[in-house]
Design a protein around this motif. Structure first.
Motif, PDB file in Angstrom:
ATOM      1  N   GLU A   1       0.832  -1.203   0.000  1.00  0.00           N
ATOM      2  CA  GLU A   1       0.000   0.000   0.000  1.00  0.00           C
ATOM      3  C   GLU A   1       0.867   1.254   0.000  1.00  0.00           C
ATOM      4  O   GLU A   1       0.553   2.232  -0.691  1.00  0.00           O
ATOM      5  CB  GLU A   1      -0.929   0.001   1.205  1.00  0.00           C
ATOM      6  CG  GLU A   1      -2.028  -1.027   1.129  1.00  0.00           C
ATOM      7  CD  GLU A   1      -2.808  -1.135   2.441  1.00  0.00           C
ATOM      8  OE1 GLU A   1      -2.980  -0.109   3.138  1.00  0.00           O
ATOM      9  OE2 GLU A   1      -3.225  -2.263   2.769  1.00  0.00           O
ATOM     10  N   ALA A   2       1.937   1.247   0.778  1.00  0.00           N
ATOM     11  CA  ALA A   2       2.842   2.399   0.817  1.00  0.00           C
ATOM     12  C   ALA A   2       3.440   2.642  -0.562  1.00  0.00           C
ATOM     13  O   ALA A   2       3.521   3.795  -1.017  1.00  0.00           O
ATOM     14  CB  ALA A   2       3.944   2.178   1.851  1.00  0.00           C
ATOM     15  N   GLY A   3       3.850   1.581  -1.236  1.00  0.00           N
ATOM     16  CA  GLY A   3       4.393   1.722  -2.584  1.00  0.00           C
ATOM     17  C   GLY A   3       3.396   2.362  -3.533  1.00  0.00           C
ATOM     18  O   GLY A   3       3.736   3.263  -4.306  1.00  0.00           O
ATOM     19  N   ARG A   4       2.153   1.900  -3.472  1.00  0.00           N
ATOM     20  CA  ARG A   4       1.108   2.468  -4.341  1.00  0.00           C
ATOM     21  C   ARG A   4       0.835   3.928  -4.004  1.00  0.00           C
ATOM     22  O   ARG A   4       0.507   4.725  -4.885  1.00  0.00           O
ATOM     23  CB  ARG A   4      -0.185   1.651  -4.233  1.00  0.00           C
ATOM     24  CG  ARG A   4      -0.112   0.301  -4.917  1.00  0.00           C
ATOM     25  CD  ARG A   4      -1.475  -0.363  -5.026  1.00  0.00           C
ATOM     26  NE  ARG A   4      -2.035  -0.733  -3.738  1.00  0.00           N
ATOM     27  CZ  ARG A   4      -1.803  -1.878  -3.111  1.00  0.00           C
ATOM     28  NH1 ARG A   4      -1.015  -2.785  -3.651  1.00  0.00           N
ATOM     29  NH2 ARG A   4      -2.371  -2.133  -1.936  1.00  0.00           N
ATOM     30  N   ALA A   5       0.965   4.287  -2.721  1.00  0.00           N
ATOM     31  CA  ALA A   5       0.694   5.656  -2.279  1.00  0.00           C
ATOM     32  C   ALA A   5       1.900   6.577  -2.448  1.00  0.00           C
ATOM     33  O   ALA A   5       1.809   7.776  -2.190  1.00  0.00           O
ATOM     34  CB  ALA A   5       0.248   5.652  -0.823  1.00  0.00           C
ATOM     35  N   GLY A   6       3.042   6.020  -2.845  1.00  0.00           N
ATOM     36  CA  GLY A   6       4.243   6.835  -3.012  1.00  0.00           C
ATOM     37  C   GLY A   6       4.935   7.179  -1.701  1.00  0.00           C
ATOM     38  O   GLY A   6       5.735   8.112  -1.652  1.00  0.00           O
TER      39      GLY A   6
END
Length: 161
Positions: A141-146
């Motif tokens: 999720e962090a990766g998708r959120a930048g």
């Protein structure tokens, strides 16, 4: 002011705890007293992170996933640390879920991510289980959120079982 959130495994071996604690100190050191740490303070990685944030003078924000979390999830051997961290936090956010379940954990993860400039993941790289609400899920999720992720898994670290 930098805000770091944490996700990580609860089932660290006894030998892994000092390794992870030392690695967290290294990750946190550049932020010194200009730090807010956000944690669900679960046993294992979450509480180690919260203790280290407090040790360097950072501010602690606790996210409690559900109204029954303390009584339903926190084991007696972890209660003293959990209670101490709750009492010393500058803010405690208790989510409005009645029971600690995947929905509550996913909402807690979302709250962590919403507040974070960076995510610290005490994570062995195991992919998501498919159940949701876990360490690998939040890393994804962090990766998708930048949101940048600092993975902490020192040499010699292991999980129970």
């Amino acid at each position: 002011m930098t805000t770091l959130a944490v996700t990580g495994h609860i089932d660290l071996t006894e030998e892994t705890v000092p390794l992870v604690r030392a690695a967290l100190r290294e990750v946190l050191a550049p932020y010194s007293e200009d730090l807010t740490g956000v944690s669900c303070i679960a046993a294992g990685a979450d509480s180690l992170f919260a203790e280290e944030v407090s040790a360097i003078g950072g501010r602690l924000v606790v996210v409690v996933p559900s109204l029954d979390y303390r009584t339903a999830v926190v084991k007696p051997e972890d209660a003293a640390v959990y209670d101490h961290l709750n009492e010393t936090a500058m803010e405690v956010v208790t989510l409005p879920f009645e029971i600690a379940d995947r929905t509550a954990y996913e909402a807690a993860n979302a709250e962590l991510l919403k507040r974070a400039d960076r995510l610290v993941a005490v994570w062995d790289g195991t992919p998501p289980s498919g159940n949701g609400g876990g360490t690998a899920d939040l890393v994804e999720e962090a990766g998708r959120a930048g949101v940048p992720v600092d993975v902490v898994w020192p040499d010699g670290a292991a999980r129970r079982g």
